[in-house]
Design a protein around this motif. Structure first.
Motif, PDB file in Angstrom:
ATOM      1  N   ALA A 280      10.121  -0.945   1.323  1.00 37.81           N
ATOM      2  CA  ALA A 280       9.405  -1.911   0.834  1.00 37.81           C
ATOM      3  C   ALA A 280       9.381  -3.210   1.791  1.00 37.81           C
ATOM      4  CB  ALA A 280      10.048  -2.722  -0.562  1.00 37.81           C
ATOM      5  N   ALA A 281      10.273  -3.664   2.412  1.00 35.10           N
ATOM      6  CA  ALA A 281      10.300  -4.608   3.690  1.00 35.10           C
ATOM      7  C   ALA A 281       9.505  -4.305   4.674  1.00 35.10           C
ATOM      8  CB  ALA A 281      11.717  -4.750   4.119  1.00 35.10           C
ATOM      9  N   ALA A 282       9.393  -2.824   5.106  1.00 32.13           N
ATOM     10  CA  ALA A 282       8.429  -2.573   5.953  1.00 32.13           C
ATOM     11  C   ALA A 282       6.863  -2.424   5.626  1.00 32.13           C
ATOM     12  CB  ALA A 282       8.508  -1.188   6.618  1.00 32.13           C
ATOM     13  N   ALA A 283       6.774  -2.111   4.445  1.00 32.38           N
ATOM     14  CA  ALA A 283       5.412  -2.275   3.571  1.00 32.38           C
ATOM     15  C   ALA A 283       4.855  -3.705   3.480  1.00 32.38           C
ATOM     16  CB  ALA A 283       5.527  -1.617   2.307  1.00 32.38           C
ATOM     17  N   VAL A 284       5.810  -4.513   3.304  1.00 32.49           N
ATOM     18  CA  VAL A 284       5.353  -6.010   3.301  1.00 32.49           C
ATOM     19  C   VAL A 284       5.035  -6.304   4.639  1.00 32.49           C
ATOM     20  CG1 VAL A 284       6.355  -8.454   2.872  1.00 32.49           C
ATOM     21  CG2 VAL A 284       6.813  -6.570   1.230  1.00 32.49           C
ATOM     22  N   GLN A 285       5.605  -5.914   5.634  1.00 33.91           N
ATOM     23  CA  GLN A 285       5.312  -6.279   7.085  1.00 33.91           C
ATOM     24  C   GLN A 285       3.947  -5.749   7.536  1.00 33.91           C
ATOM     25  OE1 GLN A 285       8.780  -4.974   9.078  1.00 33.91           O
ATOM     26  NE2 GLN A 285       9.872  -6.899   8.956  1.00 33.91           N
ATOM     27  N   ALA A 286       3.763  -4.676   7.060  1.00 33.76           N
ATOM     28  CA  ALA A 286       2.463  -4.000   7.424  1.00 33.76           C
ATOM     29  C   ALA A 286       1.271  -4.924   6.453  1.00 33.76           C
ATOM     30  CB  ALA A 286       2.541  -2.606   6.858  1.00 33.76           C
ATOM     31  N   LEU A 287       1.444  -4.941   5.536  1.00 31.55           N
ATOM     32  CA  LEU A 287       0.608  -5.601   4.672  1.00 31.55           C
ATOM     33  C   LEU A 287       0.256  -7.194   5.161  1.00 31.55           C
ATOM     34  CD1 LEU A 287       0.343  -6.038   0.624  1.00 31.55           C
ATOM     35  CD2 LEU A 287       0.025  -7.953   2.093  1.00 31.55           C
ATOM     36  N   ILE A 288       1.093  -7.779   5.377  1.00 32.04           N
ATOM     37  CA  ILE A 288       1.068  -9.214   6.254  1.00 32.04           C
ATOM     38  C   ILE A 288       0.397  -9.140   7.367  1.00 32.04           C
ATOM     39  CG2 ILE A 288       2.107 -11.305   7.233  1.00 32.04           C
ATOM     40  CD1 ILE A 288       4.281 -10.912   4.710  1.00 32.04           C
ATOM     41  N   ALA A 289       0.714  -8.208   8.098  1.00 32.62           N
ATOM     42  CA  ALA A 289       0.136  -7.844   9.758  1.00 32.62           C
ATOM     43  C   ALA A 289      -1.461  -7.638   9.459  1.00 32.62           C
ATOM     44  CB  ALA A 289       0.636  -6.903  10.291  1.00 32.62           C
TER      45      ALA A 289
ATOM     46  N   ALA B 298       0.640  -1.161  -0.069  1.00 38.90           N
ATOM     47  CA  ALA B 298      -0.098   0.030   0.008  1.00 38.90           C
ATOM     48  C   ALA B 298       0.842   1.242  -0.140  1.00 38.90           C
ATOM     49  CB  ALA B 298      -0.998   0.005   1.415  1.00 38.90           C
ATOM     50  N   SER B 299       2.129   0.906   0.476  1.00 37.32           N
ATOM     51  CA  SER B 299       2.972   2.390   0.481  1.00 37.32           C
ATOM     52  C   SER B 299       4.408   1.947  -0.073  1.00 37.32           C
ATOM     53  CB  SER B 299       2.904   2.768   1.971  1.00 37.32           C
ATOM     54  OG  SER B 299       3.758   2.019   2.672  1.00 37.32           O
TER      55      SER B 299
END
Length: 79
Positions: free
Chosen positions: A53-62, A38-39
């Motif tokens: 991107a790594a932080a965005a993936v972690q947020a998406l998965i959470a 999303a970001s």
């Protein structure tokens, strides 16, 4: 079996293309769903963008209900 393919950049067209490739390669009985970060950046070009991107993936998965998934594929690479 159902898998979630996550695109760590924000380009939904890239997600659709990656999910299409994964679906074509998947064995019978495997379903691939695509999700786009999303970001972040539309393309990951440097270490700072990769970290974002790594932080965005972690947020998406959470934020995703993963109960129906057997696994997650993060469709990206970094040097």
């Amino acid at each position: 079996m159902r898998l979630l393919l996550v695109n760590p950049n924000t380009n939904a067209r890239t997600t659709a293309a990656m999910a299409g490739i994964a679906r074509a390669a998947a064995p019978p009985g495997v379903t691939i769903d695509g999700a786009t970060a999303a970001s972040g950046a539309p393309l990951i070009l440097d270490p700072a963008m990769l970290a974002t991107a790594a932080a965005a993936v972690q947020a998406l998965i959470a934020e995703t209900d993963l109960a129906g998934y057997a696994g997650i594929i993060v469709a990206a690479f970094g040097d």
